[in-house]
Design a protein around this motif. Structure first.
Motif, PDB file in Angstrom:
ATOM      1  N   ALA A  72       0.780  -1.257   0.046  1.00  0.00           N
ATOM      2  CA  ALA A  72       0.112   0.059  -0.032  1.00  0.00           C
ATOM      3  C   ALA A  72       0.838   1.235   0.073  1.00  0.00           C
ATOM      4  CB  ALA A  72      -0.938  -0.035   1.247  1.00  0.00           C
ATOM      5  N   ALA A  73       2.076   1.133   0.634  1.00  0.00           N
ATOM      6  CA  ALA A  73       2.796   2.404   0.528  1.00  0.00           C
ATOM      7  C   ALA A  73       3.301   2.729  -0.749  1.00  0.00           C
ATOM      8  CB  ALA A  73       4.045   2.117   1.742  1.00  0.00           C
ATOM      9  N   ARG A  74       3.414   1.923  -1.607  1.00  0.00           N
ATOM     10  CA  ARG A  74       3.898   2.117  -3.122  1.00  0.00           C
ATOM     11  C   ARG A  74       3.160   3.230  -3.889  1.00  0.00           C
ATOM     12  NH1 ARG A  74       5.292  -3.459  -2.420  1.00  0.00           N
ATOM     13  NH2 ARG A  74       7.818  -3.682  -2.057  1.00  0.00           N
ATOM     14  N   ALA A  75       1.814   3.256  -3.185  1.00  0.00           N
ATOM     15  CA  ALA A  75       1.041   4.399  -3.847  1.00  0.00           C
ATOM     16  C   ALA A  75       1.116   5.767  -3.158  1.00  0.00           C
ATOM     17  CB  ALA A  75      -0.414   3.792  -3.497  1.00  0.00           C
ATOM     18  N   VAL A  76       1.987   5.945  -2.447  1.00  0.00           N
ATOM     19  CA  VAL A  76       2.238   7.421  -1.867  1.00  0.00           C
ATOM     20  C   VAL A  76       3.741   7.644  -2.033  1.00  0.00           C
ATOM     21  CG1 VAL A  76       0.233   7.125  -0.567  1.00  0.00           C
ATOM     22  CG2 VAL A  76       2.217   6.486   0.597  1.00  0.00           C
ATOM     23  N   PRO A  77       4.123   9.049  -1.975  1.00  0.00           N
ATOM     24  CA  PRO A  77       5.416   9.382  -1.981  1.00  0.00           C
ATOM     25  C   PRO A  77       6.269   8.982  -0.687  1.00  0.00           C
ATOM     26  CG  PRO A  77       4.098  11.136  -2.518  1.00  0.00           C
ATOM     27  CD  PRO A  77       3.189  10.185  -1.876  1.00  0.00           C
TER      28      PRO A  77
END
Length: 306
Positions: A72-77
């Protein structure tokens, strides 16, 4: 003439601050540019707010060796946990831990930004309060209340299996990590063991904090359950210790459990899944019959033909 490091940092910060609107410095009720500088607050934010409201997470958020929400963290900077990077991001909320990125958090405060810090969760009971506090700061109190309430209800519905005082009759479990370190008391992992009905092996050995324990000492005074704390990514000599043949021989079948290290680092709803695994391990110990278990390295066909 070279400026001292502190003076240089001050000059850089002053230059950056000139471009920050007054409203951002004062803080706003609606939080739509949130920066997190801590692995645990990273993951809490991912559960609380939509991705578009996150201006940056710490680089560890995308590392699946440490983060349960790495995908999920890969969707945000991501953002470097430095004073310059944080102030330049112009966040309306900065969250972090009590022991990491201290210079960046101090710079954010001096810049007039809203900063909220969290101590590591040391008990399961700490987790709902942290979600409520972060949700309040992020302007999504309803979402925080929902997550916290669900956690509390699930925890309350569990059978009471807290371990007895040291020296009691409950089984002993050791959390054994790379390089031969055992987890001490006063930690979230220690509280999880207690809720699952185990005594912490480190406490029985007189270790209040994480401590190095050679394999020889572990085998000479074996706990009932050896929980191997592993990294699921990469290989290392430090972690090879956990696969030592002597450990496999000393802790057969239900006496050994392997769990990823990322499950123990932060207090999240998924922490209760790990607690379930520990509770299942205790139940397995009650029904384990060593004489009926073939050695791991043996051939099942040969065992059947004996």
């Amino acid at each position: 003439m070279r400026l001292p490091a502190r003076a240089l940092l001050a000059s850089v910060m002053a230059a950056l601050l000139l471009g920050i609107p007054a409203m951002a410095r004062a803080g706003a009720a609606a939080r739509h540019r949130i920066v997190s500088l801590n692995l645990c607050t990273d993951q809490m934010l991912l559960l609380l707010v939509p991705p578009q409201d996150i201006a940056g997470l710490s680089p560890l958020a995308r590392d699946c060796a440490y983060s349960m929400l790495c995908d999920a963290a890969r969707a945000v900077p991501t953002i470097r946990p430095t004073a310059e990077a944080v102030v330049a991001a112009r966040p309306d909320l900065v969250v972090g831990g009590n022991y990491t990125a201290m210079t960046a958090l101090l710079a954010a405060r001096q810049a007039g930004l809203t900063v909220v810090q969290f101590a590591p969760a040391e008990r399961l009971a700490d987790i709902p309060g942290q979600f409520r506090a972060l949700a309040e700061a992020a302007g999504v109190p309803e979402r925080g209340a929902a997550l916290a309430g669900a956690f509390e209800r699930r925890l309350a519905a569990r059978p009471i299996a807290r371990a007895a005082a040291p020296g009691g009759g409950d089984p002993v479990a050791a959390l054994y990590a790379a390089n031969g370190f055992v987890t001490g008391t006063g930690t979230l992992a220690d509280d999880m063991l207690a809720h699952a009905g185990f005594r912490n092996f480190a406490a029985t050995m007189g270790h209040r904090h994480a401590a190095y324990l050679p394999i020889e000492d572990l085998i000479a005074r074996p706990p009932d359950l050896l929980v191997l704390i592993r990294s699921e990514t990469g290989t290392s000599l430090a972690q090879d210790l956990l696969d030592h043949p002597a450990l496999r021989a000393a802790f057969p079948g239900a006496h050994r459990l392997s769990l990823p290290g990322r499950l123990w680092l932060c207090g999240l709803p998924q922490t209760l899944d790990t607690l379930d695994r520990l509770a299942q391990a205790r139940q397995a110990l009650e029904h384990f019959a060593p004489e009926h278990v073939a050695p791991e390295d043996s051939d099942p066909a040969q065992e059947a033909g004996r």
